[in-house]
Write a protein that holds these residues in place. Structure first.
Motif, PDB file in Angstrom:
ATOM      1  N   VAL A  97       0.468  -0.826   0.039  1.00 36.32           N
ATOM      2  CA  VAL A  97       0.248   0.483   0.082  1.00 36.32           C
ATOM      3  C   VAL A  97       0.975   1.491  -0.134  1.00 36.32           C
ATOM      4  O   VAL A  97       0.615   2.358  -0.636  1.00 36.32           O
ATOM      5  N   GLY A  98       1.861   1.579   0.432  1.00 38.73           N
ATOM      6  CA  GLY A  98       2.898   2.567   0.770  1.00 38.73           C
ATOM      7  C   GLY A  98       2.271   2.732   2.291  1.00 38.73           C
ATOM      8  O   GLY A  98       1.881   2.360   2.932  1.00 38.73           O
ATOM      9  N   LEU A  99       4.006   2.980   3.064  1.00 42.46           N
ATOM     10  CA  LEU A  99       4.292   3.791   3.809  1.00 42.46           C
ATOM     11  C   LEU A  99       3.422   4.867   4.663  1.00 42.46           C
ATOM     12  O   LEU A  99       2.385   4.988   5.631  1.00 42.46           O
ATOM     13  N   THR A 100       4.157   5.413   4.505  1.00 39.31           N
ATOM     14  CA  THR A 100       3.371   7.225   4.635  1.00 39.31           C
ATOM     15  C   THR A 100       2.445   7.521   3.790  1.00 39.31           C
ATOM     16  O   THR A 100       1.897   8.835   3.980  1.00 39.31           O
ATOM     17  N   ARG A 101       2.613   7.298   2.402  1.00 35.58           N
ATOM     18  CA  ARG A 101       1.662   8.229   1.332  1.00 35.58           C
ATOM     19  C   ARG A 101       1.610   6.648   0.660  1.00 35.58           C
ATOM     20  O   ARG A 101       2.481   5.965   0.575  1.00 35.58           O
ATOM     21  N   PRO A 102       0.214   6.976  -0.624  1.00 33.50           N
ATOM     22  CA  PRO A 102       0.675   6.227  -1.147  1.00 33.50           C
ATOM     23  C   PRO A 102       1.126   5.370  -2.022  1.00 33.50           C
ATOM     24  O   PRO A 102       1.611   6.502  -3.308  1.00 33.50           O
ATOM     25  N   LYS A 103       1.424   4.016  -2.402  1.00 31.72           N
ATOM     26  CA  LYS A 103       2.464   3.978  -3.445  1.00 31.72           C
ATOM     27  C   LYS A 103       1.985   3.690  -4.611  1.00 31.72           C
ATOM     28  O   LYS A 103       3.455   4.530  -5.756  1.00 31.72           O
ATOM     29  N   SER A 104       1.105   3.902  -4.492  1.00 30.77           N
ATOM     30  CA  SER A 104       0.678   4.490  -6.895  1.00 30.77           C
ATOM     31  C   SER A 104      -0.196   5.821  -6.762  1.00 30.77           C
ATOM     32  O   SER A 104      -1.794   5.530  -5.854  1.00 30.77           O
ATOM     33  N   ARG A 105      -0.073   6.262  -7.110  1.00 29.03           N
ATOM     34  CA  ARG A 105      -0.625   8.324  -6.599  1.00 29.03           C
ATOM     35  C   ARG A 105      -1.889   8.190  -7.817  1.00 29.03           C
ATOM     36  O   ARG A 105      -3.085   9.092  -7.681  1.00 29.03           O
ATOM     37  N   VAL A 106      -2.066   7.374  -8.812  1.00 24.60           N
ATOM     38  CA  VAL A 106      -3.216   7.054  -9.413  1.00 24.60           C
ATOM     39  C   VAL A 106      -3.443   5.891  -9.348  1.00 24.60           C
ATOM     40  O   VAL A 106      -3.823   4.423  -9.486  1.00 24.60           O
ATOM     41  N   ALA A 107      -4.985   5.673  -9.124  1.00 27.30           N
ATOM     42  CA  ALA A 107      -5.858   4.608  -8.045  1.00 27.30           C
ATOM     43  C   ALA A 107      -6.924   3.634  -9.597  1.00 27.30           C
ATOM     44  O   ALA A 107      -6.453   4.039 -10.163  1.00 27.30           O
ATOM     45  N   GLY A 108      -7.426   2.750  -9.124  1.00 26.96           N
ATOM     46  CA  GLY A 108      -8.055   1.392  -9.985  1.00 26.96           C
ATOM     47  C   GLY A 108      -7.769   0.548 -10.255  1.00 26.96           C
ATOM     48  O   GLY A 108      -6.285   1.181 -10.856  1.00 26.96           O
ATOM     49  N   ILE A 109      -7.971  -0.458 -10.179  1.00 24.37           N
ATOM     50  CA  ILE A 109      -7.457  -1.669 -10.798  1.00 24.37           C
ATOM     51  C   ILE A 109      -8.735  -1.829 -12.207  1.00 24.37           C
ATOM     52  O   ILE A 109      -7.592  -2.808 -12.960  1.00 24.37           O
ATOM     53  N   ASP A 110      -9.255  -2.004 -11.951  1.00 23.45           N
ATOM     54  CA  ASP A 110     -10.164  -2.698 -13.433  1.00 23.45           C
ATOM     55  C   ASP A 110     -11.034  -1.707 -13.987  1.00 23.45           C
ATOM     56  O   ASP A 110     -11.196  -0.697 -14.055  1.00 23.45           O
ATOM     57  N   ALA A 111     -10.196  -2.163 -15.046  1.00 17.51           N
ATOM     58  CA  ALA A 111     -10.512  -1.446 -16.606  1.00 17.51           C
ATOM     59  C   ALA A 111     -11.325  -1.722 -17.721  1.00 17.51           C
ATOM     60  O   ALA A 111     -11.427  -3.358 -17.680  1.00 17.51           O
ATOM     61  N   ALA A 112     -11.840  -1.358 -18.336  1.00 12.16           N
ATOM     62  CA  ALA A 112     -12.423  -1.636 -20.105  1.00 12.16           C
ATOM     63  C   ALA A 112     -11.936  -0.729 -21.009  1.00 12.16           C
ATOM     64  O   ALA A 112     -12.313   0.587 -20.953  1.00 12.16           O
ATOM     65  N   GLY A 113     -11.432  -1.467 -22.083  1.00 11.62           N
ATOM     66  CA  GLY A 113     -10.899   0.213 -23.014  1.00 11.62           C
ATOM     67  C   GLY A 113     -10.527  -0.619 -24.404  1.00 11.62           C
ATOM     68  O   GLY A 113     -10.632  -1.747 -24.884  1.00 11.62           O
ATOM     69  N   GLU A 114      -9.491   0.327 -25.366  1.00 12.04           N
ATOM     70  CA  GLU A 114      -9.979   0.138 -26.461  1.00 12.04           C
ATOM     71  C   GLU A 114      -7.843  -0.477 -26.195  1.00 12.04           C
ATOM     72  O   GLU A 114      -7.121   0.510 -25.569  1.00 12.04           O
ATOM     73  N   VAL A 115      -7.079  -1.161 -26.836  1.00  8.23           N
ATOM     74  CA  VAL A 115      -5.432  -0.945 -27.178  1.00  8.23           C
ATOM     75  C   VAL A 115      -5.182  -0.213 -28.201  1.00  8.23           C
ATOM     76  O   VAL A 115      -5.571   0.020 -28.812  1.00  8.23           O
ATOM     77  N   VAL A 116      -4.554   0.667 -27.355  1.00  7.13           N
ATOM     78  CA  VAL A 116      -4.074   2.003 -27.995  1.00  7.13           C
ATOM     79  C   VAL A 116      -2.400   1.991 -28.652  1.00  7.13           C
ATOM     80  O   VAL A 116      -1.757   2.620 -30.310  1.00  7.13           O
ATOM     81  N   ALA A 117      -1.719   0.911 -28.089  1.00  9.28           N
ATOM     82  CA  ALA A 117      -0.070   0.518 -28.418  1.00  9.28           C
ATOM     83  C   ALA A 117       0.160  -0.660 -27.273  1.00  9.28           C
ATOM     84  O   ALA A 117      -0.742  -0.872 -26.224  1.00  9.28           O
ATOM     85  N   VAL A 118       0.987  -0.599 -27.964  1.00  5.97           N
ATOM     86  CA  VAL A 118       1.763  -2.188 -27.565  1.00  5.97           C
ATOM     87  C   VAL A 118       3.045  -2.560 -26.939  1.00  5.97           C
ATOM     88  O   VAL A 118       3.561  -1.772 -28.346  1.00  5.97           O
ATOM     89  N   GLY A 119       3.789  -2.908 -26.302  1.00  8.70           N
ATOM     90  CA  GLY A 119       5.249  -3.110 -26.666  1.00  8.70           C
ATOM     91  C   GLY A 119       5.850  -4.341 -27.369  1.00  8.70           C
ATOM     92  O   GLY A 119       5.049  -4.596 -27.792  1.00  8.70           O
ATOM     93  N   ALA A 120       7.113  -4.675 -27.232  1.00  8.84           N
ATOM     94  CA  ALA A 120       7.296  -5.579 -27.677  1.00  8.84           C
ATOM     95  C   ALA A 120       7.107  -6.434 -26.727  1.00  8.84           C
ATOM     96  O   ALA A 120       7.723  -6.541 -25.753  1.00  8.84           O
TER      97      ALA A 120
END
Length: 329
Positions: free
Chosen positions: A60-83
């Motif tokens: 989670v993070g000790l004194t502040r959130p480990k992740s600045r942007v929250a949320g984990i479940d999503a649906a959408g469109e692929v716009v780029a793929v990595g190698a």
């Protein structure tokens, strides 16, 4: 891009909308244009850093959130793929686990995404990942559910509960759902053979016995829950708890683990299905049920991205019906 950010632990009011840099897809990763993102109890636990002991465990993070942007479940469109991404292509409609989902774009690994069933809206698709996989894992893997078994789902009107009822019915189980008065007809419509209104009676006092009890609510003494099990039945305890606790649901889950070796019944904790283990196959199994017409997401409310705090507050209050979803773009 616009995103919902948090710089400190606290209630939903600490969230704010901000412009942040768009992530880029690295090797093995996929960049998704988020169309919708679901809210889970997991999100408010991360938001508050609750229970406090979780801060010491590193996720989670000790004194502040480990992740600045929250949320984990999503649906959408692929716009780029990595190698190294060989299956998904730009333009594909997908759903899955995308850390930082409360934003216009989110980046995740390819194995945490699956194709979106064509018959679902993005809002319905976003409702699936954590809640449906948790229900599937709790009943099938942990509960060892099978056709002909008697299954009780406590909290049947909630996010995990609405999926669990349908998954159990699809497996051929005889399903009893426990819910509030306003959700009785909903739970019955999902296929439950029996529905118990918890405002009128206590399912642990009815004298009925079940092969599997999936408890999505928590708060009941273990000895009461065991009364509802057959002698060799399985209790699957899926969290529970409320904000502001040192141990939260972890305390009750640890008590269940401690008691298990001393009883004939199987007592098993169920942790949130954050991306771990066989999650890709579980996502495929969930979407297969959707495509077969055996599983339909129940979306309670939708909120625009700017009102994400209100959506989390609604879920945190513990009375959401089905899933709460954020419409992003």
């Amino acid at each position: 891009m616009k995103a919902i950010v948090q710089e400190r632990f606290g209630p939903p009011d600490v969230l704010r909308t901000a412009e942040v840099e768009r992530p880029e897809a690295g090797a093995g990763q996929v960049l998704v244009r988020v169309r919708a993102a679901a809210v889970n109890p997991y999100d408010w636990h991360m938001l508050r850093g609750d229970p406090y002991v979780a801060r010491l465990m590193g996720g989670v993070g000790l004194t502040r959130p480990k992740s600045r942007v929250a949320g984990i479940d999503a649906a959408g469109e692929v716009v780029a793929v990595g190698a190294g991404v060989g299956v998904l292509r730009v333009g594909d409609e997908v759903l899955g686990f995308c850390p930082g989902a409360f934003a216009e774009y989110a980046c995740t690994t390819a194995d945490l995404l699956v194709p979106k069933p064509a018959g679902l809206t993005f809002e319905e698709a976003a409702a699936l990942p954590m809640a449906a996989v948790t229900a599937l894992r709790g009943l099938r893997t942990v509960g060892r559910m099978a056709a002909g078994r008697r299954v009780l789902v406590n909290g049947a009107g909630g996010g995990v509960g609405t999926f669990a009822v349908q998954i159990a019915v699809a497996s051929g189980a005889e399903v009893t759902g426990v819910c509030s008065t306003r959700n009785v007809e909903l739970v019955r419509s999902l296929g439950a053979a029996h529905v118990v209104d918890h405002t009128r009676e206590d399912f642990t006092d009815r004298g009925e016995r079940y092969d599997v009890v999936l408890d999505n609510v928590g708060g009941r003494p273990l000895r009461h829950l065991r009364r509802a099990l057959t002698p060799a039945g399985t209790l699957v305890a899926n969290g529970g708890g409320s904000p502001g606790h040192v141990f939260g649901a972890l305390g009750s889950l640890l008590r269940i683990v401690a008691a298990d070796p001393f009883v004939r019944q199987r007592l098993r904790p169920l942790l949130p299905s954050v991306p771990d283990g066989p999650v890709h196959q579980e996502l495929l199994d969930v979407t297969a049920l959707v495509e077969a017409g055996r599983l339909t997401p129940v979306v309670d409310r939708t909120y625009p991205l700017a009102d994400t705090a209100a959506g989390i507050r609604h879920v945190e209050q513990g009375h959401a019906r089905g899933k709460t979803v954020i419409t992003v773009v």
